[in-house]
Design an enzyme around this catalytic site. Structure first.
Site, PDB file in Angstrom:
ATOM      1  N   ASP A   1      39.767  41.700  43.895  1.00  0.00           N
ATOM      2  CA  ASP A   1      38.381  42.070  43.644  1.00  0.00           C
ATOM      3  C   ASP A   1      37.437  41.183  44.448  1.00  0.00           C
ATOM      4  O   ASP A   1      36.473  41.664  45.057  1.00  0.00           O
ATOM      5  CB  ASP A   1      38.054  41.908  42.152  1.00  0.00           C
ATOM      6  CG  ASP A   1      38.502  43.089  41.311  1.00  0.00           C
ATOM      7  OD1 ASP A   1      38.519  44.225  41.836  1.00  0.00           O
ATOM      8  OD2 ASP A   1      38.839  42.889  40.143  1.00  0.00           O
ATOM      9  N   LEU A   2      37.689  39.884  44.435  1.00  0.00           N
ATOM     10  CA  LEU A   2      36.804  38.955  45.132  1.00  0.00           C
ATOM     11  C   LEU A   2      36.861  39.155  46.635  1.00  0.00           C
ATOM     12  O   LEU A   2      35.826  39.156  47.324  1.00  0.00           O
ATOM     13  CB  LEU A   2      37.171  37.517  44.767  1.00  0.00           C
ATOM     14  CG  LEU A   2      37.035  37.172  43.281  1.00  0.00           C
ATOM     15  CD1 LEU A   2      37.564  35.776  42.999  1.00  0.00           C
ATOM     16  CD2 LEU A   2      35.592  37.302  42.822  1.00  0.00           C
TER      17      LEU A   2
END
Length: 407
Positions: free
Chosen positions: A164-165
């Site tokens: 996600d990051l």
């Protein structure tokens, strides 16, 4: 204080991590980010961790520095308002970020009808549009199978939502690249970033695919050893643990000096015909090195080990939980100019980070709090869309929009 992206305007309709993290990254650099949510909040508005009041610390953290607008996006009039915000005129506006389905009123063609040079950035699960989350991508990328103790056969997930990051950082980079392209050509475009593509690209970039295809063998588990070099965790006499890393030759020599194992290193090199200044030879000798080092750490407290390692300029770090981080680590305190104590109108005061990037000619934007849901509704509709106070009041009366969720 204006940041390096001052003047850039981005609208966002998103939930969870990747997309909000992308726009938060740009907000920390000075961009104006307007988050559009349903009146009751998005899917992640109450996501854990939450304060005693039930407010999400997660939501507040991922929306630092943004403006928040509450609109009844189930109504046609509300959707038209949202589209007007997304496509509002201005040379540095017309940028939209989302991870919601790009259909109906959020479809690229529907929004581009209002602004042909729109930049629309979308995060997907898989490249074919099917659903995926960090949790389902990580297991498929192979990392849980090589994480954990050597000899174990159970997968070990990690709690950091790495994909996600990384997808969020990829989106932030893509938005800036597309904005530059539009400045040069006048052309907008649609960007698509698949969460699983980000993960599988990393598997390729770090050599995991080539390792299997060219060397004929996949990576195995090595516990807390650093693959291909030397690094491991050690216990200290006061019950703490630390991690040492010796990847470069200089780091290895610093560790040898700090722990006084030079004679054992020389004897091993002579007996085995190896050179422990080389990463591969250190990795092959990792169990022997562990045996030489453990007595040194066993005989010292964390502070004593810290003093010896720092004096030799060795590379190491303590294992610490969040309480220890806040109490002991000056890097996570106002002593680090990245941090400051920031007041949130609904949550109280908390240590908050600004962007970790320092520019030599532009001051960093100070750390900001996350918004209260809907706190900027009236200001955005008046300032960006030019609606009168009477019109805004009528929209409130008919529950097309809502102000701050201060309950």
């Amino acid at each position: 204080m204006p940041g390096i992206l001052h003047g850039l305007r981005i609208a966002e309709c998103a939930a969870f991590i990747a997309c909000p993290y992308a726009t938060m990254t740009l907000a920390e650099l000075g961009a104006e980010v307007i988050r559009i949510d349903a009146i009751g909040g998005g899917l992640d508005y109450r996501r854990w961790p939450v304060a005693a009041s039930g407010r999400s610390l997660y939501w507040a953290g991922l929306n630092k520095g943004k403006k928040s607008v509450r609109i009844d996006i189930r109504s046609e009039e509300g959707r038209e308002l949202a589209q007007a915000i997304i496509a509002a005129p201005g040379e540095h506006g017309g940028i939209f970020a989302t991870n919601l389905p790009a259909t109906g009123w959020l479809a690229d063609e529907a929004l581009r009808a209002h602004r042909p040079d729109l930049i629309m950035a979308t995060i997907l699960g898989n490249h074919d549009g099917s659903t995926a989350l960090d949790y389902t991508v990580n297991c498929a990328a192979g990392f849980p199978g090589i994480t954990g103790p050597a000899g174990s056969t159970d997968p070990v997930n990690h709690v950091l939502p790495a994909w996600d990051l990384l997808a969020g950082m990829s989106m932030a980079t893509a938005i800036l690249a597309a904005e530059r392209h539009r400045r040069l050509t006048g052309e907008g475009q649609r960007l698509r970033i698949a969460l699983s593509d980000v993960a599988f690209a990393v598997v390729s970039d770090l050599g995991y695919l080539a390792e299997r295809q060219i060397n004929g063998a996949a990576r195995g588990r090595h516990g807390n050893h650093i693959y291909g070099a030397f690094g491991h965790d050690f216990a200290t006499s006061d019950g703490r643990r630390l991690m040492v890393a010796a990847i470069s030759a200089g780091q290895w020599q610093a560790l040898v000096r700090a722990t006084g194992i030079a004679d054992m290193v020389a004897a091993h090199e002579q007996a085995q015909g190896v050179d422990l200044a080389l990463e591969a030879d250190r990795f092959d000798a990792r169990e022997a090195i562990l045996a030489w080092l453990r007595p040194w750490f066993d005989a010292r407290t964390l502070d004593q080990a810290r003093a010896g390692l720092d004096a030799a300029r060795a590379c190491w770090g303590p294992y610490q939980d969040v309480d220890q981080m806040l109490a002991e680590d000056p890097r996570v305190s106002p002593a680090n100019p990245m941090f400051a104590q920031v007041d949130h109108r609904a949550l109280g005061t908390t240590l908050t980070a600004r962007t970790p990037i320092d520019f030599s000619s532009v001051a960093a934007v100070p750390p900001a709090s996350g918004p209260v849901l809907g706190q900027d509704t009236d200001a955005v509709l008046a300032g960006l869309l030019g609606l009168s106070s009477g019109t805004i009041g009528d929209l409130h009366d008919r529950a097309i929009i809502a102000g701050p969720d201060d309950l």
